[in-house]
Design a protein around this motif. Sequence first.
Motif, PDB file in Angstrom:
ATOM      1  N   SER A  34      38.739  18.492  66.018  1.00 53.42           N
ATOM      2  CA  SER A  34      39.285  19.848  65.987  1.00 53.42           C
ATOM      3  C   SER A  34      40.660  19.790  65.334  1.00 53.42           C
ATOM      4  N   PRO A  35      40.896  20.591  64.299  1.00 55.81           N
ATOM      5  CA  PRO A  35      42.136  20.477  63.515  1.00 55.81           C
ATOM      6  C   PRO A  35      43.366  20.905  64.307  1.00 55.81           C
ATOM      7  N   ARG A  36      44.466  20.190  64.094  1.00 50.72           N
ATOM      8  CA  ARG A  36      45.716  20.519  64.757  1.00 50.72           C
ATOM      9  C   ARG A  36      46.199  21.901  64.317  1.00 50.72           C
ATOM     10  N   ARG A 156      35.114  28.355  59.558  1.00 52.78           N
ATOM     11  CA  ARG A 156      34.851  26.958  59.253  1.00 52.78           C
ATOM     12  C   ARG A 156      34.015  26.324  60.363  1.00 52.78           C
ATOM     13  N   THR A 157      33.567  25.101  60.091  1.00 55.25           N
ATOM     14  CA  THR A 157      32.880  24.305  61.086  1.00 55.25           C
ATOM     15  C   THR A 157      33.545  22.939  61.134  1.00 55.25           C
ATOM     16  N   THR A 158      33.269  22.165  62.148  1.00 50.95           N
ATOM     17  CA  THR A 158      33.849  20.827  62.218  1.00 50.95           C
ATOM     18  C   THR A 158      32.832  19.741  61.872  1.00 50.95           C
ATOM     19  N   TYR A 362      52.285  25.395  44.646  1.00 55.98           N
ATOM     20  CA  TYR A 362      51.600  25.597  45.919  1.00 55.98           C
ATOM     21  C   TYR A 362      51.027  24.263  46.396  1.00 55.98           C
ATOM     22  N   GLY A 363      50.856  24.139  47.701  1.00 58.74           N
ATOM     23  CA  GLY A 363      50.267  22.923  48.240  1.00 58.74           C
ATOM     24  C   GLY A 363      50.106  23.026  49.745  1.00 58.74           C
ATOM     25  N   ASP A 364      49.575  21.965  50.338  1.00 60.60           N
ATOM     26  CA  ASP A 364      49.404  21.908  51.784  1.00 60.60           C
ATOM     27  C   ASP A 364      49.448  20.439  52.180  1.00 60.60           C
ATOM     28  N   ASP A 365      49.466  20.179  53.488  1.00 56.94           N
ATOM     29  CA  ASP A 365      49.441  18.794  53.945  1.00 56.94           C
ATOM     30  C   ASP A 365      48.144  18.132  53.490  1.00 56.94           C
ATOM     31  N   GLU A 366      48.250  16.914  52.979  1.00 54.49           N
ATOM     32  CA  GLU A 366      47.071  16.202  52.488  1.00 54.49           C
ATOM     33  C   GLU A 366      46.005  16.086  53.572  1.00 54.49           C
ATOM     34  N   GLN A 367      46.420  15.881  54.813  1.00 55.35           N
ATOM     35  CA  GLN A 367      45.449  15.623  55.877  1.00 55.35           C
ATOM     36  C   GLN A 367      44.632  16.854  56.251  1.00 55.35           C
ATOM     37  N   THR A 368      45.015  18.045  55.765  1.00 49.62           N
ATOM     38  CA  THR A 368      44.219  19.239  56.064  1.00 49.62           C
ATOM     39  C   THR A 368      43.003  19.346  55.162  1.00 49.62           C
ATOM     40  N   ASP A 416      43.384  13.747  63.003  1.00 46.52           N
ATOM     41  CA  ASP A 416      42.058  13.135  63.093  1.00 46.52           C
ATOM     42  C   ASP A 416      41.624  12.913  64.535  1.00 46.52           C
ATOM     43  N   GLY A 417      42.375  13.498  65.468  1.00 46.56           N
ATOM     44  CA  GLY A 417      42.045  13.339  66.881  1.00 46.56           C
ATOM     45  C   GLY A 417      42.814  12.239  67.566  1.00 46.56           C
ATOM     46  N   THR A 418      43.491  11.355  66.787  1.00 43.17           N
ATOM     47  CA  THR A 418      44.232  10.246  67.376  1.00 43.17           C
ATOM     48  C   THR A 418      45.700  10.592  67.620  1.00 43.17           C
ATOM     49  N   ASN A 419      46.184  11.646  66.955  1.00 46.50           N
ATOM     50  CA  ASN A 419      47.568  12.117  67.141  1.00 46.50           C
ATOM     51  C   ASN A 419      48.604  11.016  66.927  1.00 46.50           C
ATOM     52  N   GLN A 420      48.373  10.195  65.904  1.00 41.89           N
ATOM     53  CA  GLN A 420      49.349   9.176  65.565  1.00 41.89           C
ATOM     54  C   GLN A 420      50.538   9.807  64.834  1.00 41.89           C
ATOM     55  N   THR A 421      51.720   9.248  65.042  1.00 40.25           N
ATOM     56  CA  THR A 421      52.899   9.699  64.302  1.00 40.25           C
ATOM     57  C   THR A 421      52.861   9.092  62.904  1.00 40.25           C
ATOM     58  N   LYS A 422      52.873   9.948  61.882  1.00 45.44           N
ATOM     59  CA  LYS A 422      52.801   9.505  60.489  1.00 45.44           C
ATOM     60  C   LYS A 422      53.617  10.448  59.620  1.00 45.44           C
TER      61      LYS A 422
END
Length: 600
Positions: A34-36, A156-158, A362-368, A416-422
């Motif tokens: 589930s996306p942050r 959207r879907t996951t 324009y842009g967004d976070d890569e992880q999205t 990604d569900g792990t909530n690592q600091t990056k």
Amino acid sequence: MRPHSLFHFLVTLSLSGATSAAPSPLKLRQSIASPRNWVDLGRAPPMHIIPLRIALPRPRFPELEKHLAEASDPFHERYGDHLSKEEVEEFLAPHASTIDAVQEWLNGHGIQEEACHRSPAGDWITVRVPVSQAESMLGTEFRVWKHAQDGDVLVRTTEYSLPAHLDGHVELIQPTTAFNRAKRQRTSFRFSPTLENTSLLPSDAKITVPGSGVTVDASCNKTITVSCLKQLYNAENYIPHAVNENAIGLTGYLEQFANFADLQQFYADQVPNAVNTSFDVVLINGGLNNQTLSEAGAEADLDIQFGLGISFPTPGTFYSTGGQPPFIPDADTPTDTNEPYTEWLDFILAQKHIPQTISTSYGDDEQTVPEDFARRVCQGFAVLGARGTSLMFSSGDGGVGDGNPDPATQTCFTNDGTNQTKFIPGFPASCPFVTAVGGTVHIPEVAVDFSGGGFSNFFPRPIWQDLAVTKFLKSLPKGTYAGLFNPNGRAIPDVSAQADFFRIFFQGRAVHIGGTSASSPSFAAFVALLNDARIAAGKSSLGFLNPLIYALNGNGFNDITAGNAPGCGTPGFNATAGWDPVTGWGTPDFGKLKNIALGY
């Protein structure tokens, strides 16, 4: 993973009208956490229309990539040998067996050939289907999601699945798991009655830029104008000659409208020779061209005014691409059209003639962005490079962080569900086939504290970056930010330009504005002038810039060695001698770059 029950198959049969063949077993193709920062509002309305974009594999893309590498390498005999639209499409075409297999699957769901929109190369198929049918086709459940901070709404879907026999025939399908948005960079405004009511006055005071011999009006330390940038970047005396063969493009999304009246005020203020000239507007995917002064967009005005003001009289085009959040999936707005990059790419790649220089802020976070989708979009940018177009993207306004202007409240966690600091790199700036433009401020120049930079988690470091980036990484004290970034990733930015205190006219008023939204169109305008010089000399356009930029090893750029761009609760990286992930190689010296460009 949701079970794919007999009920799903019965729904598939009822929707498609198929009666003779059993449905093929479904195989999970993608599943995400589930996306942050997105809140699930519940099931999507069954009759909401989704334009499913189906990407078919491009078996000959490695050949196109090889051609691009050779045509972009200044030491290769094929340097500048760009491809035509028809040649590119040959490299992108899918196998006939793939076309047949996918069409057979679509037929089984009642979607006939005439309902399919195919890209010129046949590598994308778009079909418009209701949510209920998309759920049956993909063995999933679509839901309505709302962004907790911005209020944007997406359907959207996951996860999604496809019949197993389509392995090797379908690369991806979106919009399904892509939660990225085309966001404006976080431009900053400084409205000032004093600024509004005064015109620019010539100044006798000058600043000498150390190490270059360039002198700049002292006023440029407080207000950036076209004249300031031409002085600072050594282009004051250049006169374009190839105006009938060269062009520059600026892209606009999210109902950002470039205003003609604002441009005329800007021209009267800074480029008097350009008064009564204008630009073309191309509408894509329901894009609009609202010229009501109160509807003018600051981003669009900034891009057009400086992109065209610097490169004048080079012809300019503003691409207004529709599809914007927030939208409410109901009977009045039944179609989710928030796929602007791909809509723009579809359009531009279908054109026989395209500008040799294009800038996007324009842009967004890569992880999205799902990684497979990011790679596919990035390939589209590579195709533009192969056709001879130089693409600039602003590197972002969050330093190494997520774009939140307050470093203390940034949430630099993986989604990604792990909530690592990056650290959070931006996309599309992280695509190796675009030139990412960071930001500087003041004279002498230092890195502006919001200049986006860092290292991609999706794209490996290209070979042309190896020497420069490896040298920078070796200069870092051992253990610096260990685990917070990917040292093997594509590094950004590549270059930079001034990014704050720009004087534009917005909704009839003179204002100051800042952000890498300013640096990208400004740098692009100087690239357009370089292309003008080459075309006037009978040469091809520069095309994909990065291999040339890195081969120059800093030659032709003003190295920025002071400043840093914090983020994620850290000071971020520092600007240092040579390449760095704050300002790249630095800012352009047009005079030197012109001589270099004419030498190849």
